[in-house]
Each structure stands twice: as structure tokens, then as C-alpha cells.
Scaffold this active site. Structure first.
Site, PDB file in Angstrom:
ATOM      1  N   ASP A 102       0.867  -1.174   0.000  1.00 45.53           N
ATOM      2  CA  ASP A 102       0.000   0.000   0.000  1.00 45.53           C
ATOM      3  C   ASP A 102       0.909   1.231   0.000  1.00 45.53           C
ATOM      4  O   ASP A 102       1.777   1.346   0.866  1.00 45.53           O
ATOM      5  CB  ASP A 102      -0.863  -0.021   1.274  1.00 45.53           C
ATOM      6  N   ASP A 204      -2.953   4.642  -2.263  1.00 49.06           N
ATOM      7  CA  ASP A 204      -3.999   5.159  -1.373  1.00 49.06           C
ATOM      8  C   ASP A 204      -4.401   6.600  -1.711  1.00 49.06           C
ATOM      9  O   ASP A 204      -3.543   7.458  -1.946  1.00 49.06           O
ATOM     10  CB  ASP A 204      -3.443   5.125   0.064  1.00 49.06           C
ATOM     11  N   GLU A 261      -6.301   3.965  -5.821  1.00 47.22           N
ATOM     12  CA  GLU A 261      -7.590   4.148  -5.144  1.00 47.22           C
ATOM     13  C   GLU A 261      -8.140   5.482  -5.621  1.00 47.22           C
ATOM     14  O   GLU A 261      -7.622   6.540  -5.268  1.00 47.22           O
ATOM     15  CB  GLU A 261      -7.415   4.157  -3.624  1.00 47.22           C
ATOM     16  N   HIS A 329     -11.180  -3.221   3.274  1.00 47.56           N
ATOM     17  CA  HIS A 329     -11.122  -2.903   4.709  1.00 47.56           C
ATOM     18  C   HIS A 329     -11.899  -1.632   5.063  1.00 47.56           C
ATOM     19  O   HIS A 329     -11.954  -1.261   6.232  1.00 47.56           O
ATOM     20  CB  HIS A 329      -9.661  -2.750   5.116  1.00 47.56           C
ATOM     21  N   ASP A 330     -12.444  -0.940   4.069  1.00 49.52           N
ATOM     22  CA  ASP A 330     -13.250   0.260   4.331  1.00 49.52           C
ATOM     23  C   ASP A 330     -14.733   0.002   4.119  1.00 49.52           C
ATOM     24  O   ASP A 330     -15.556   0.911   4.268  1.00 49.52           O
ATOM     25  CB  ASP A 330     -12.853   1.400   3.376  1.00 49.52           C
TER      26      ASP A 330
HETATM   27  C1  NOJ Z   1      -8.156   5.035   2.118  1.00 46.42           C
HETATM   28  C2  NOJ Z   1      -7.860   3.809   2.922  1.00 46.42           C
HETATM   29  O1  NOJ Z   1      -8.385   2.691   2.268  1.00 46.42           O
HETATM   30  C3  NOJ Z   1      -8.459   4.039   4.286  1.00 46.42           C
HETATM   31  O2  NOJ Z   1      -8.466   2.884   5.076  1.00 46.42           O
HETATM   32  C4  NOJ Z   1      -7.680   5.140   4.945  1.00 46.42           C
HETATM   33  O3  NOJ Z   1      -8.276   5.442   6.176  1.00 46.42           O
HETATM   34  C5  NOJ Z   1      -7.668   6.404   4.079  1.00 46.42           C
HETATM   35  N1  NOJ Z   1      -7.430   6.128   2.700  1.00 46.42           N
HETATM   36  C6  NOJ Z   1      -6.599   7.338   4.548  1.00 46.42           C
HETATM   37  O4  NOJ Z   1      -5.328   6.789   4.282  1.00 46.42           O
END
Ligand code: NOJ
Length: 552
Positions: A102, A204, A261, A329-330
Site C-alpha cells: 500500500d 492510497d 484508489e 477494509h473500508d
Molecule cells: C483510504 C484507505 O483505504 C483508508 O483505510 C484510509 O483510512 C484512508 N485512505 C486514509 O489513508
């Protein structure tokens, strides 16, 4: 055999996301670690995984579970050492898999030495590596922008009398990419990891790296204190030039896989992101099909889901490449939010799986998705770990608001749902650890776990294995053209993949009701490749969450 143009290993790969904190704890401190992952490589290999995406494992004070990095060249103490990492990388490669990391460079931790220097004085050489601004005349924040994690994007720093900017938590100050030294430092760090032998990055929050501060105060919705910041901090003009530099000076030099992302990107502006020629990354995670950051989705809308994914499939056809995913994970567990984790647990997990997985693109599986792990039964707001919810809780409490209502708002959709420990077996703590883990195990681990499903030929796990083998059995599942079938059907997501003179039909009823597929295709049932019911298929009566793949 049809000759396929532009074959790439990363197009043919099946990827698996590991959230290390919750995957497997080898030293029994309650926190997953790198050696824990090493122990499970054979499991991933056996599942059919080619690429592991490892969520951040760098040194971090863990305000946002590793997405706040204090040293890009060191491993988080709880996760192990750099020797463990090197061994992990070597073993992944020995087993014929690849490892992508990541890359979190929109921000660092406030405990990163760069930020510690930057905040030390107004004239520190690294002052300009982050965004600092004077208070408004009344002493308030430089503008009214709202953090993605709630509250203001600005935090006051007593020592120098200025505010610094943080799009996420206040312990995640944003790096100032306008400064060429920052871009150089990022590129050098990336190349350091590539030279070590990693196989790529998931990048990210990359659409947020450029901000247009000139926009000043934005309009604040009635029920809010601060203004949502997307217009000023997502996909801003000039961002692509920086990414081009990253591509030229780093990415293009290595045989790697990249996935950005890319919240806020739509299929019509995807060319500069993933276009064969103009793209900066191989693929992106887009969020149009999830409604990211939206809470309280009530019912799953099959028609909109189809429309969005169809648009991405058709717009990127022959020009770019999709990353396919339904969980990470989000996100909450899809079997609980889109499916039915009670009556149709097996059927809905497998129907959603087949439907997203066999579209054109590189599929990603999030840990636990392959065994149908479900949302966590939250009973109190204090149980949440997610910094974003904790901020909101604090703010609501300070304002004397209804904290109980927050629980209702977040119960189904919050990010902690997917961060519970992986359920390996039915021993205490689900075989994740021998001690009480950092986050509680979902109490249903006695029924839902890997060991149980490995022994069951009709398990969700076995379905995923079959799905992966099917995808790898023929180029058609990777390179075949995608076309919706019965596009207006509001219950069934059906499409064909076509390569040369071969065609396959993928059908998934995504509701708990019987449905009918209208098609002029000549469907014979003598070559069924995958099916989640053991009854005969009837296109006029497709059972709740029934899914099948037929070679035509
Ligand atoms: C996206 C990530 O997937 C998330 O888990 C994170 O909190 C934010 N970006 C900030 O890095």
C-alpha cells in the site's frame, strides 16, 4: 485459438487483500503480523491467489491502523521486522505469487520525522512539505473545509501559531506535493521498495493529492458545521502532471502492477488514469458501485449496480482495465449488506461473487470474503475502533447530540465490520490468536470458519476455489468482451463474455425472490461451468440468489 492482444500477467491475476492486523497472529499478542501471513501462504496458494495486496505494514502510531505512516522504510513493531518482511517477500515469490504494498503518500503520520521537522519552526526547510496557513482574523481555521474523517481539515499548532491541513485524521497531515522535493522523496521511496523486489502498489487516496486552496470557503450544508471538500480536493487540474512524473521516474521502469484508489473518478475521465497509453496506473478502484462514505444504504439496488458496472465495462473496453471488487477494509461485509446473511447466506455470498468476479478486469478478494464472513453485531457505539466514527462520536457528544442514533447510522456500514479477526477455526478466538485480540472476533466464528469450509465440498470457500479455477481455465474469462443480457431486468445481473467464436453466459439473481431472465440467446444446459444450487436451471424461474455460468 483466438489470438489475444495486449496480454499482461496482471490482467490474468486473482488478487487477495490482507489487512495484516486482523489476518493471523503468530506471536499471540492479539495483533496479526507478518509471520502470521507467512504461515498462511499455502492457504492463499491453494485458494488460487496470484497477487497479495498487503495493507500498510510500515511503522505507524496506528491512529488509522497503519494508514498513518511514521517511517516508510521500517516495519510496524507489532507486525515484526524488516527480516520478516524480506522472508515474506521471498516466500511469496517462491510459491509463484506476487506481493503488492500500500502506497500511502497523500499524508504521513504527524509522528513522521518530516512532519516533526516541518512543525518545529516557521523557517524550517521542511515547513513547506506540508500545508500550513495562518488563522483567519478571528483566530478560526483558514477555511471551512471538512475532513473526510469529520470535523475541520485544519488543526492549530500552538508552537508556530499556524494551522496545518489534514484531509483525514489530525494525525495524518497532508504532504504538499506542490513542492518538488516532496515528489522526489516519494519517488525515491517507491524505487527503494521496487529495488527490494516488491511487485507493485495499491495507491492510497491518490485522487486527493492535489487541492485547490484558492477556492477558499465552500458552501456548508444546513445540518453541518464544515463544508464537504470533494470539489476542491478530488481529481484537481494538474494532478495528472504529477502522476506522469511518478510514472516516468518510477512506475514505468519496473514490471509491476499498480492499482490506484480513485474515489471520484468516473468512466468518462478514466483514460488519464488507466488508458493504455495515457494511464498512469494499470487499473483503479472506483467507488461508484459502492456509494463510498455513504451510510445507511437501505436496499441493494440491482439495476443501478448493473448500470454503473456496465458503464465501466463498456467505457474501458479495449482502452483500459478494471479492478473488480465488492469488499475491502473500508467496506462492510457484502453478504450482510447486499445479500442475506441469514436465510440465503451461502446463496447470496456466491451469487454476488460470481457476478462481480467474471467481469472483465482483475478481481480482488478481501480476507474473509471467501468464507462469507458477516458484519459484526455492534451493540454500542463504544465498540467502534475506526478513527472516523470515533471523531464523529466525540463531535456529537460535545454538541450534546444523540450518540445512540450514531450507532444505528453506522451499524451496517461502518469500516470496522470488515476488520474483525479472520475466522480460521472454531477454537477460542477463531484460531486467529491464543489471546483476546485487538478487536473482538465475530461470535459466529464457530459456524463460519476456514477449517469447517475446507471440509465441506459445498462451502462458500469451495465455490471461490471453483470460481478462480474457472476464471483461469480459459482466456475468455479474462479477455472476452462483456455484454449485458436483459439489461433492464431489475433482479438478475446477466452478461456474456465473448472471445472469437466462444461465448459464456454468467447469470446471478441478486434478490431473495424468484426471477426470470429474458433472452434470445440459445441457452443449452449441457455445459454448465458453475452453479450454486444442485437443482436444474430454469431461466423462467431463477431461484433466490441463484447463480450459474454456462458455456454457450
Ligand atoms: C483510504 C484507505 O483505504 C483508508 O483505510 C484510509 O483510512 C484512508 N485512505 C486514509 O489513508
Amino acid at each position: 485459438m483466438t489470438e489475444v492482444k495486449d496480454k499482461q500477467w496482471w490482467k490474468e491475476a486473482v488478487a487477495y487483500q490482507v489487512y495484516p492486523r486482523s489476518f493471523n497472529d503468530s506471536n499471540n499478542d492479539g495483533i496479526g503480523d507478518l509471520r502470521g501471513l507467512i504461515e498462511k501462504l499455502d492457504y492463499l496458494k491453494d485458494l488460487g491467489i496470484d497477487v497479495i495486496w498487503l495493507s500498510p505494514m510500515y511503522a505507524s502510531p496506528n491512529d488509522d491502523n497503519g494508514y498513518d505512516i511514521s517511517d516508510y522504510h521500517a516495519i510496524m513493531k507489532e507486525f515484526g521486522t524488516m527480516e520478516d518482511f524480506d522472508e515474506l517477500l521471498e516466500k511469496v515469490h517462491d510459491k509463484g505469487m506476487k506481493l503488492i504494498l500500500d502506497l500511502v503518500v497523500n499524508h504521513t503520520s504527524d509522528e513522521h520525522p518530516w512532519f516533526i521537522e516541518s512543525r518545529s519552526s516557521l523557517d524550517n526547510p521542511k515547513r513547506d512539505w506540508y500545508f500550513w496557513a495562518d488563522p483567519k482574523e478571528d483566530g478560526s481555521e483558514p477555511n471551512n473545509w471538512e475532513s473526510i474523517f469529520n470535523g475541520s481539515t485544519w488543526e492549530f499548532d500552538e508552537k508556530t501559531g499556524q494551522y496545518y491541513f489534514h484531509l483525514f485524521s489530525k494525525k495524518q497531515p497532508d504532504l504538499n506535493w506542490e513542492n518538488p522535493e516532496v515528489r522526489q522523496a516519494v519517488i525515491d521511496m517507491m524505487n527503494w521498495w521496487f529495488d527490494k523486489g516488491i511487485d507493485g502498489f495499491r495507491v492510497d487516496a491518490i485522487t486527493h493529492v492535489k487541492k485547490t486552496f484558492e477556492m477558499g470557503d465552500l458552501s456548508i450544508p444546513e445540518d453541518k458545521k464544515y463544508a464537504p471538500v470533494y470539489d476542491a480536493a478530488t481529481n484537481q487540474p494538474g494532478l495528472q502532471d504529477w502522476l506522469q512524473q511518478v510514472k516516468d521516474e518510477s512506475l514505468s521502469k519496473y514490471d509491476i502492477m499498480t492499482v490506484g484508489e480513485a474515489n471520484g473518478v468516473n468512466p468518462y475521465n478514466a483514460d488519464e488514469w488507466v488508458g493504455r497509453k495515457n494511464g498512469k496506473f494499470n487499473m483503479i478502484f472506483q467507488f461508484e458501485h459502492l456509494g463510498l462514505w455513504n451510510t445507511g444504504e437501505s436496499q441493494f439496488d440491482v439495476q443501478s449496480y448493473k448500470n454503473v458496472l456496465n458503464r465501466w465495462q463498456k467505457e474501458l473496453e479495449n482502452t483500459g482495465w478494471n479492478a473488480l471488487f465488492i469488499e475491502n477494509h473500508d467496506q462492510p461485509r457484502r453478504v450482510s449488506t447486499w445479500g442475506n446473511d441469514d436465510k440465503y447466506w451461502y446463496e447470496s455470498a456466491t451469487s454476488h461473487a460470481a457476478v462481480y468476479f467474471l467481469q472483465q478486469g482483475t478481481p480482488f478478494i478481501y480476507q474473509g470474503q471467501e468464507i462469507g464472513m458477516t458484519n459484526f453485531p455492534f451493540t454500542s457505539i463504544e465498540q467502534f475502533n475506526d478513527v472516523s466514527v470515533k471523531n464523529e462520536y466525540r463531535i456529537v457528544k460535545e454538541d450534546g447530540g444523540d450518540t445512540e442514533a450514531l450507532l444505528e447510522k453506522h451499524r451496517m456500514e461502518n469500516r470496522d465490520n470488515s476488520r474483525t479477526p479472520m475466522q480460521w477455526n472454531n477454537s477460542a478466538y477463531a484460531g486467529f490468536s491464543e489471546v483476546d485480540p485487538w478487536f473482538p472476533v465475530n461470535p459466529n466464528y464457530t459456524e463460519i470458519n476456514v477449517e469447517q469450509q475446507e471440509a465441506d465440498p459445498n462451502s462458500i470457500l469451495q465455490f471461490y476455489k471453483d470460481l478462480i479455477q474457472l476464471k483461469k481455465s480459459d482466456d475468455i474469462y479474462t479477455y472476452g468482451e462483456f455484454n449485458l443480457v436483459d439489461a433492464e431486468n431489475s433482479k438478475v445481473f446477466a452478461y456474456t463474455r465473448t472471445l472469437g467464436d466462444k461465448k459464456v453466459l454468467i447469470v446471478g439473481n441478486l434478490t431473495d425472490e424468484t426471477a426470470k431472465l429474458n433472452t434470445s440467446l440459445d441457452v443449452q444446459f449441457d455445459n454448465i461451468k458453475l452453479h450454486n444450487y444442485d437443482t436444474e436451471i430454469n431461466l423462467s424461474e431463477i431461484k433466490p440468489f441463484e447463480t450459474f455460468v454456462i458455456s454457450l
